[in-house]
Design an enzyme around this catalytic site. Sequence first.
Site, mmCIF file in Angstrom:
data_model
loop_
_atom_site.group_PDB
_atom_site.id
_atom_site.type_symbol
_atom_site.label_atom_id
_atom_site.label_comp_id
_atom_site.label_asym_id
_atom_site.label_seq_id
_atom_site.Cartn_x
_atom_site.Cartn_y
_atom_site.Cartn_z
ATOM 1 N N HIS A 24 0.847 -1.196 0.000
ATOM 2 C CA HIS A 24 0.000 0.000 0.000
ATOM 3 C C HIS A 24 0.885 1.250 0.000
ATOM 4 C CE1 HIS A 24 -3.789 2.077 1.906
ATOM 5 N NE2 HIS A 24 -3.359 2.690 0.813
ATOM 6 N N HIS A 37 3.678 0.855 3.069
ATOM 7 C CA HIS A 37 3.615 -0.202 4.072
ATOM 8 C C HIS A 37 2.935 -1.416 3.451
ATOM 9 C CE1 HIS A 37 -0.316 1.830 4.423
ATOM 10 N NE2 HIS A 37 -0.772 0.648 4.779
ATOM 11 N N ASP A 60 -0.114 -4.255 4.177
ATOM 12 C CA ASP A 60 -1.283 -4.591 4.996
ATOM 13 C C ASP A 60 -1.406 -6.110 5.075
ATOM 14 O OD1 ASP A 60 -2.262 -1.956 5.584
ATOM 15 O OD2 ASP A 60 -2.840 -1.797 3.478
ATOM 16 N N LYS A 101 5.408 -35.758 -13.335
ATOM 17 C CA LYS A 101 6.220 -35.592 -12.128
ATOM 18 C C LYS A 101 7.318 -36.658 -12.163
ATOM 19 C CE LYS A 101 6.036 -34.986 -7.146
ATOM 20 N NZ LYS A 101 7.343 -35.610 -6.942
ATOM 21 N N ASP A 161 10.483 -38.922 -11.066
ATOM 22 C CA ASP A 161 10.915 -39.596 -9.852
ATOM 23 C C ASP A 161 12.435 -39.576 -9.806
ATOM 24 O OD1 ASP A 161 10.803 -40.938 -7.519
ATOM 25 O OD2 ASP A 161 10.118 -42.851 -8.351
ATOM 26 N N GLU A 197 4.967 -41.209 -11.084
ATOM 27 C CA GLU A 197 4.671 -40.825 -9.699
ATOM 28 C C GLU A 197 3.455 -39.916 -9.625
ATOM 29 O OE1 GLU A 197 6.842 -38.679 -5.849
ATOM 30 O OE2 GLU A 197 7.908 -38.910 -7.749
#
Length: 542
Positions: A36, A42, A44, A251, A253, A389
């Site tokens: 912000h 800063h 939030d 994925k 292995d 996998e």
Amino acid sequence: MGLHQYWKKRNFKETPEPRGALQSPADRLQFVIQKHAATRLHYDFRLELDGTLKSWAVPKGPSLNPHDKRLAVHVEDHPLDYGGFEGIIPPKQYGAGTVLLWDRGYWSPIGDPVVSYRRGRLKFYLSGQKLHGLWNLIRMGGRHGGDKENWLLIKEKDDEARSEGSEVTKHLTKSVASGLTIEQIASGRHRVWQSNRSTGQHTKSVPQAQEKGIQQLTGARHAPQAKGNLPQLATLADEVPQGDEWVHELKFDGYRILCRVNNRSAKLFTRNGNDWTTKLHRIAEAAGALPLKNAWLDGEVVALKPDGSISFQALQNAFDTRSETNLVYYVFDLLYLDGYDLKHAALLDRKGALAAIVPSDASGLIRYSEHITGRGEAVFAGACRSGMEGIVSKRIDAAYLAGRNRNWIKVKCGLRQEFVVGGFTDPSGSRAAFGALLLGVYDGQQQFHFVGRAGTGFSERSLKELHKRLIRLEQSRSPFVNPPNGLDARGVHWVKPRLVAEVSFAEWTNEGLLRQAAFQGLREDKPAKSVIKEGPGRSKPA
């Protein structure tokens, strides 16, 4: 606190901020951090609780260093709708300035969050696109007195903590919603960007990106080559994300490896920064021969069996025998190329640039990891039928963000993860060396918990080799905070928790123990204290 203060401070005829309303509790609690640029810049920090976003203004923003105690000033509650707000609050309105959606995700409280909040000591896990792990919010002195209280935001010591590179707000500056900087949002031109993305299509096709050169990719920026990079990690989930805004990859292995090519000389690093160039010198030589001068590649080293299938046990054997003949490096991301940092470019642009520099030879040491857009369930089913996998699903427009986040989702065909060995049992029957491994995981407080045994999956060779290593680590006391006792402890030898084992299993019991666990191999690329219990959408022990 409610929303009365929030409503009272704003003129909703003038500000684009949502008016919002109290909402019923959700199954998962969201969190959001907004950068912000008001009178003072800063961050939030907002946590969903009791139908609103409890909010703190953090002047310096979050730090990954547990020694940094960041001031967090408690402000009025915000509506849950505010979690999606990004834009410009007009002059003369409360909080006038520019708001950027810096991070978002889910938070998991430790203990009762309502009681903890009232007592002024919240402890929780974050699972966001940028922030992860265990955190604390602590009220500074005095009793609960509404807003404007001073609290402290502190990172807990865990695997996500950092001493170097802890100023995460300085190197991760873009919005997780739009991909823009706060200066771009402040310019008011962000609406054009949003309209280009609204169709769910990518802003540039791969051929266009290659014709114009890497410097023309949206998000690419001229920068010196970094000496190191932290990998982006996927979050475990139960279901494959749907829609054409996702691509799906197999994925692998194997071992996650980052490759740095500098002046056509390559070095290979594990996800924890260990230099494995010597262990993988043939792959390093092949990487150095790619048609580029400087680059950072991300991928996975796997071992291929004669039939072309991937085997983690074969990978173990290759390292044991120091043979690289069956090792292949599948690359799936490009973080840097010849003077340009690509981490803030969209995934499909990065992959398009990567495909252009990786040889198309399907028998080479370095291979491009293909992907499929959409049709996630069909891709997942096919991967499981092929004995893989699982799959990793990635948002096509997302930047590359170090750490675990929801832009990358992994879905496994079966239950499988790493565990730390904390002991072994005497052999029985015809079994030699030892009977079973005692396995454990660490929690957020770095306590080591016993979770079960693995007594199958060993070859005659792995039994003997592993037994030699276990004997060298023997100690007289249990390393577990909850060791098995009585008959369950009979014939047990305790060891220092140093070895990390890959284990497949059927399920977790109601008691938090493994059922039908089978040993797959040792992992040399992960430190023991980084091993925690995995679960869908989280990375913490249950």
